[in-house]
Design an enzyme around this catalytic site. Structure first.
Site: not given
Ligand code: FAD
Length: 396
Positions: A375, A395
């Site tokens: 989220e 961003f």
């Molecule tokens: P990434 O986006 O790859 O980020 C990796 C790191 O890079 C993070 O620290 C991030 O903050 C940082 N980063 C990225 N861009 C920038 C920037 N511009 N500046 C600075 N830092 C940056 N998603 C759904 O759609 N539906 C669900 O029901 C759902 N349930 C979930 C349940 C669990 C248990 C988990 C772990 C995740 C779930 N998610 C769900 C997904 C979740 O919303 C994403 O994991 C989250 O949005 C982060 O995306 P990512 O994991 O791909 O990380």
């Protein structure tokens, strides 16, 4: 001889008497959810976490429906039409039990149901909301993809027209409730921008595989969704929204609940630590009598009360006039970070017992690692607030 022990206040867990800020009706909602959690989930939750599975998730979801908490902040179609504060208090009690339980309810009510309630057609609402509110159907929300997390605008899942029908192709990752859901709200790129689709999970070409090996939110189903030429009728699209505003406004609903929920997990860890510190004797004295332990407990109590006040402030504001995105980010960012810190500190007070599932502390701490990320990550909420402060988006 000087008295060593001073009288303690009536409720050391609520030094500021925040309870008085709630109406009798709000306290009744909170107490009924707490009683349900203590009876129905509390005795089993550590085992479910260890197993990595909620037993009888369908039966539990139905009971949550009977309790009236699924989509409880929505009006009509079998939803309870409660206030944002009632919903927040509910999230707090659910997450004091386990973040996985709160996630089940949040995804159902704030993501799947809210999307249909806010943006669906009358037929979508009639077909799905009463069943989702009753807990006889389970919903999920598919936004995140293998290559699109914080940046959902880069999603690759596509929906294209084939005559009047839509054909969906793509993959969604980390989807809570995915492999137990009856209906998925799936966001896809179209020629008209991002659009949402109501996808019954029995549709040909739709499959969901549970993701294993999680060390966090183990008492929660997390799945990968595969959409392989899923053919949907023209009516499957959510008619009332186009663009990322659709999924982002659903996320705002869920993020609001998380600001409360995180304080529930923190309260549970704090309660454990305070009780443990009073019982545990080292160097012939309870560890609660040491100044270093008291400093930890004091910091935890301050952060817990501040975070709870923040959640309540946001709840009252949401009920009165609604919240802006940066206000929701304020609550989600502060309270998830504070809750994790409280849990980590609580863990140190429990010593070696702090890493055991005999106590809830390490379970909450591990769960909060997910809550910190999903989220919207810490970084995304920092940037949302940064943009509100400076007027400059950072961003990309
Ligand atoms: P990434 O986006 O790859 O980020 C990796 C790191 O890079 C993070 O620290 C991030 O903050 C940082 N980063 C990225 N861009 C920038 C920037 N511009 N500046 C600075 N830092 C940056 N998603 C759904 O759609 N539906 C669900 O029901 C759902 N349930 C979930 C349940 C669990 C248990 C988990 C772990 C995740 C779930 N998610 C769900 C997904 C979740 O919303 C994403 O994991 C989250 O949005 C982060 O995306 P990512 O994991 O791909 O990380």
């Amino acid at each position: 001889m000087r008295e060593q022990r001073a009288a303690r206040p009536a409720d050391p867990y609520d030094l500021l008497e925040l309870d008085r800020l709630l109406t009798p009706d709000e306290r009744a909602v909170r107490d009924s959810v707490r009683a349900f959690c203590d009876r129905r989930v509390g005795p089993d939750i550590a085992r479910w976490f260890e197993q990595g599975a909620i037993e009888d998730i369908r039966g539990l979801t139905k009971e949550l429906g009977e309790l009236g908490v699924l989509g409880m902040h929505l009006d009509g179609y079998g939803c309870a039409g409660m206030s944002a504060v009632d919903y927040g208090l509910t999230c707090m009690e659910l997450e004091a039990t386990d973040s996985g339980l709160r996630s089940l309810v949040s995804v159902q009510g704030s993501l799947a149901m809210y999307a249909i309630w806010a943006f669906g057609s009358e037929e979508h609402k009639q077909e799905w909301l009463p069943r989702l509110a009753a807990g006889t159907a389970i919903g999920c929300f598919g936004l995140t993809e293998p290559d699109a997390g914080s940046d959902p605008g880069s999603m690759r899942t596509v929906a294209r027209r084939d005559g009047a029908d839509w054909i969906l192709d793509g993959r969604k990752m980390w989807i809570t409730n995915g492999s137990v859901a009856d209906v998925a709200v799936v966001w896809a790129r179209t020629e008209e921008g991002v659009r949402g689709f109501v996808v019954p999970t029995g549709t040909a070409g739709f499959s969901a595989v549970e993701m294993k090996h999680k060390m966090s939110l183990r008492a929660s189903v997390t799945s990968e969704l595969v959409l392989d030429a899923v053919r949907l009728p023209a009516t499957a699209v959510l008619p009332e929204v186009r663009g990322l505003r659709g999924p982002l406004s659903c996320l705002d609903e869920a993020r609001y609940g998380i600001a409360w929920g995180a304080m529930g997990a923190a309260r549970s860890a704090f309660t454990s630590a305070l009780a443990y510190a009073g019982d545990r004797v080292q160097f012939d004295r309870p560890i609660s009598s040491f100044q270093l332990t008291q400093a930890k407990l004091t910091d935890m109590a301050l952060e817990l009360a501040k975070g709870t006040l923040l959640a309540l402030h946001l709840g009252r504001a949401k009920d009165e006039r609604g919240l802006r995105a940066e206000q929701i980010s304020f609550g989600k960012l502060n309270n998830t970070r504070a809750a994790l810190e409280i849990c980590r500190t609580a863990r140190t007070i429990l010593g070696a017992n702090g890493i055991s599932l005999e106590y809830p502390v390490i379970r909450h701490a591990n769960n909060l690692e997910s809550i910190l990320t999903y989220e919207g990550t810490v970084e995304m909420h920092t940037l949302i607030i940064g943009q509100a402060l400076t007027g400059q988006p950072a961003f990309r």
